[in-house]
Every structure is written in structure tokens, then in C-alpha cells.
Design an enzyme around this catalytic site. Structure first.
Site, short mmCIF file in Angstrom:
data_model
loop_
_atom_site.label_atom_id
_atom_site.label_comp_id
_atom_site.label_asym_id
_atom_site.label_seq_id
_atom_site.Cartn_x
_atom_site.Cartn_y
_atom_site.Cartn_z
N GLN A 149 28.16 20.46 22.78
CA GLN A 149 28.92 20.22 24.01
C GLN A 149 28.21 19.21 24.89
O GLN A 149 26.99 19.30 25.13
CB GLN A 149 29.12 21.51 24.80
CG GLN A 149 30.07 21.31 25.99
CD GLN A 149 30.29 22.56 26.81
OE1 GLN A 149 29.43 22.93 27.59
NE2 GLN A 149 31.45 23.20 26.65
N CYS B 212 32.49 23.57 33.97
CA CYS B 212 31.32 24.19 34.62
C CYS B 212 31.51 24.22 36.14
O CYS B 212 31.72 23.18 36.76
CB CYS B 212 30.05 23.43 34.26
SG CYS B 212 28.57 24.14 35.04
N LYS C 71 37.05 21.63 27.19
CA LYS C 71 37.11 22.94 27.85
C LYS C 71 37.33 22.68 29.34
O LYS C 71 36.58 21.93 29.97
CB LYS C 71 35.82 23.73 27.63
CG LYS C 71 35.90 25.17 28.15
CD LYS C 71 34.69 25.98 27.66
CE LYS C 71 34.88 27.47 27.95
NZ LYS C 71 34.68 27.82 29.35
N ASN D 122 40.48 31.83 27.37
CA ASN D 122 39.14 32.26 27.75
C ASN D 122 39.17 32.88 29.15
O ASN D 122 39.85 32.38 30.03
CB ASN D 122 38.20 31.05 27.71
CG ASN D 122 36.80 31.33 28.23
OD1 ASN D 122 36.26 30.55 29.00
ND2 ASN D 122 36.21 32.43 27.82
N GLY D 123 38.44 33.98 29.30
CA GLY D 123 38.28 34.59 30.62
C GLY D 123 38.64 36.06 30.68
O GLY D 123 39.73 36.45 30.28
N GLU D 124 37.69 36.88 31.13
CA GLU D 124 37.88 38.31 31.40
C GLU D 124 38.25 39.14 30.17
O GLU D 124 39.00 40.11 30.28
CB GLU D 124 38.93 38.52 32.50
CG GLU D 124 38.45 38.16 33.89
CD GLU D 124 37.23 38.95 34.35
OE1 GLU D 124 37.29 40.19 34.43
OE2 GLU D 124 36.20 38.30 34.61
N ARG E 44 31.01 36.26 28.85
CA ARG E 44 30.21 37.32 29.46
C ARG E 44 30.44 38.68 28.80
O ARG E 44 29.55 39.53 28.79
CB ARG E 44 30.52 37.40 30.95
CG ARG E 44 30.02 36.18 31.74
CD ARG E 44 30.37 36.28 33.21
NE ARG E 44 31.82 36.38 33.39
CZ ARG E 44 32.40 37.01 34.40
NH1 ARG E 44 31.65 37.61 35.32
NH2 ARG E 44 33.72 37.04 34.50
N HIS F 157 39.68 28.11 30.45
CA HIS F 157 39.14 29.24 31.21
C HIS F 157 40.13 29.49 32.34
O HIS F 157 40.31 28.62 33.21
CB HIS F 157 37.76 28.92 31.76
CG HIS F 157 37.13 30.05 32.50
ND1 HIS F 157 35.89 30.55 32.18
CD2 HIS F 157 37.56 30.80 33.54
CE1 HIS F 157 35.60 31.56 33.00
NE2 HIS F 157 36.60 31.71 33.83
#
Length: 323
Positions: free
Chosen positions: A68, A98, A139, A199-201, A224, A168
């Protein structure tokens, strides 16, 4: 359906990628971002960022790894993408997501989402600079502060001929506050035909199933969630294959810590290993009381020898087999 390990800066380094892909269920990894300003990085920087370049751009367990890149200038990004591919990278991912303030102040990450033209120019320039058979992916977040921007941004990425787009499902200003707005994925699908990765949660199998229901994506990325449950990828694969889903028990997780400490010591040094081991224990403690008890006991320890001895005493010294 493929499951991707998210490229979390300051978290998913070579050691973490090696540790997690050993456990199974991960189909694809992406490195932490390599910051590009106005120059071409020497080969040594690429090898430090992605040691897997020396093993066919795959982890020791066979999982492909993309490099990346993050930056705001198209030509330097293209030159660095060419070098990554020359060194054996199986693909190049471009970071437009980011949210870190330092990164955004220096023309990188999610700050670029303010301009669809800049996103297009970067993806287009990098895409044209590397061989057509090498994936160039992007991304993004939903936008910098306006989620409606995701539609225009996704169209720009598609027009620049990116191979796929990871979304995300939060804006930069949302940070990591729940929820993730998965419902934007179907809206992007209405405007584009590019392959999307949600992506996410996603913290557990139930979250994954809800995300599938809402987004109907082919592939998914988890970040995460795997730090608090290192077995989430294999659990999801078990569920998809209609197999019994193994619990995330502390007995299964605790032997990973001493091994992770040793690998991090070899990779950088023992002080680095202390910092990263504390970081992972803190993440594990979010979902596990046993991990929290251990983290509370050793978080104050700073000397590597003292920390290592306590970690081994509390977590055991059993290592996973090398099979």
C-alpha cells in the site's frame, strides 16, 4: 468470497500478518502504508515495509500481500508503484482513507477525498505505470466530511480503471465512531460496476452476516475486529461453510502472545516487542476479561526482560506448531 485483513498503520506489520495468517481464514493482506512524498524510495524501504517481497509477496502461510502506498503526488506514487512491482509485489493499493491528522495535514490519506479529480489522477497515473496484469486497487472512506461524496469518488476510481475499491463505510470526520454506514455500498453499486469490498464495524460473525445482508458485496475487509478476536476470519469461513463455529476462547488466544513478543523482538527489538504486545493485549481485552486482567497487570512494566518473564508466566510459553 474473499476475506481481507485491513492495512492498519502501526498495527498490522510483518509480524502481525504472519501471526494472523497462520491461524487461517485470511485470503488477502495489504501492508501498512508506505508514505510517498516527492522521491523514489530505495529497495531497502520496500523490504522493511513488506518483507514478504522476498517470499513471492506472500506470507509464510501462502497468503498474498499487496503493497500500500500513500501520498498526494501522482508521479512519485507511480514511480514507487513500479519499484514495488519490480521487487515482486502482487498488487499495489492506494490509500485514500487514513484519517490521521498528521497524514491529512501533509496531503495524504482521506484529505484527498476532497477532490475527485486528484483521486482520479493518482489512480490513473499509477494504473498506467504498472503492467496491466498487476492489480491497482484503492481504499477510501465515504468522504472527508460529506458521505454523499462517495458516489463521485467511486466513479472517479472506476474511470481510472482500478481493479477494485475498498470502502470503509465512514467519513474521515466520523473517525472510528460506530456505526459504519454500510447502506452506502448499494448506492455506490447503483452508480458503478467496479468490484467493491466492504469494510467497517465487523466484530463477529453476526456483524459479518448483517454486513453481507446490507451490502451484498463479493468480498469483505476486517481490521479492528481481528485484533480483539484473532479467530474471526476462520469463524466466518466456518459459518460460510455451514460448519460449527469455534468460540474465541482465551485458552486458544493466550499462547499467541509470547510467540508474538519473540517474533517482534527479532523483527525490530525487545522494546518494540513490549509496545506491540501491550497494544495487542489492550485490543484483546476489549472482548475478553482474562486478557484484560493480564493487560492490567503488565501494562505498567517497561523493562523487556521483566515484561517477557511476566508475559510467559501469565500466558504460557506454548507455541503453535510450524506445520
Amino acid at each position: 468470497m474473499k476475506l481481507f485483513l485491513a492495512p492498519m498503520e502501526g498495527v498490522v506489520d510483518w509480524v502481525m500478518r504472519d501471526t494472523l495468517t497462520r491461524l487461517g481464514g485470511i485470503d488477502q493482506c495489504v501492508t501498512e502504508f508506505l508514505r510517498v512524498t516527492d522521491r523514489l524510495h530505495p529497495e531497502s524501504v520496500f523490504y522493511k515495509n513488506c518483507p514478504e517481497l522476498k517470499t513471492g509477496s506472500r506470507t509464510r502461510w501462502g497468503t498474498p500481500v499487496f503493497v500500500q502506498l500513500l501520498g498526494g503526488q501522482a508521479e512519485p506514487l507511480a514511480l514507487n508503484a513500479q519499484r514495488a512491482v519490480k521487487l515482486g509485489a502482487l498488487g499495489v493499493d492506494l490509500n485514500f482513507g487514513c484519517p490521521a491528522k498528521t497524514v491529512n495535514r501533509h496531503d495524504g490519506g482521506a484529505s484527498l477525498l476532497k477532490s475527485c479529480d486528484r483521486v482520479f489522477n493518482i489512480v490513473d497515473t499509477v494504473r498506467k505505470a504498472v503492467p496491466a496484469d498487476v492489480p491497482v486497487t484503492a481504499k477510501i472512506r465515504l468522504g472527508f466530511d460529506d458521505p454523499t461524496k462517495c458516489l463521485e469518488i467511486a466513479q472517479a476510481v472506476e474511470e481510472a480503471n482500478a481493479t477494485w475499491l475498498t470502502v470503509h463505510c465512514r467519513t474521515k470526520t466520523d473517525g472510528y465512531k460506530p456505526p459504519a454506514y454500510w447502506d452506502w455500498i448499494p448506492k455506490i453499486k447503483e452508480k458503478t460496476k467496479i468490484k467493491l469490498i466492504a469494510n467497517g464495524e465487523i466484530w463477529n460473525v453476526a456483524d459479518f452476516n448483517r454486513c453481507v445482508e446490507v451490502t451484498q458485496c463479493e468480498d469483505y475487509m476486517i481490521g479492528r475486529g481481528v485484533m480483539s478476536n484473532p479467530f474471526i476470519f476462520s469463524q466466518i469461513k466456518q459459518s460460510l461453510n455451514q460448519q460449527p463455529v469455534e468460540d474465541m476462547s482465551w485458552e486458544r488466544a493466550r499462547p499467541l502472545l509470547p510467540q508474538f513478543f519473540e517474533s517482534s523482538t527479532l523483527y525490530i527489538n525487545d522494546y518494540f516487542a513490549v509496545s506491540r504486545s501491550k497494544q495487542w493485549l489492550k485490543a484483546l481485552s476489549l472482548k475478553n476479561q482474562e486478557a484484560k486482567a493480564i493487560f492490567d497487570e503488565i501494562k505498567v512494566l517497561k523493562k523487556p526482560t521483566e515484561f517477557k518473564a511476566k508475559l510467559h508466566a501469565l500466558c504460557g510459553v506454548d507455541h503453535l506448531s510450524e506445520g
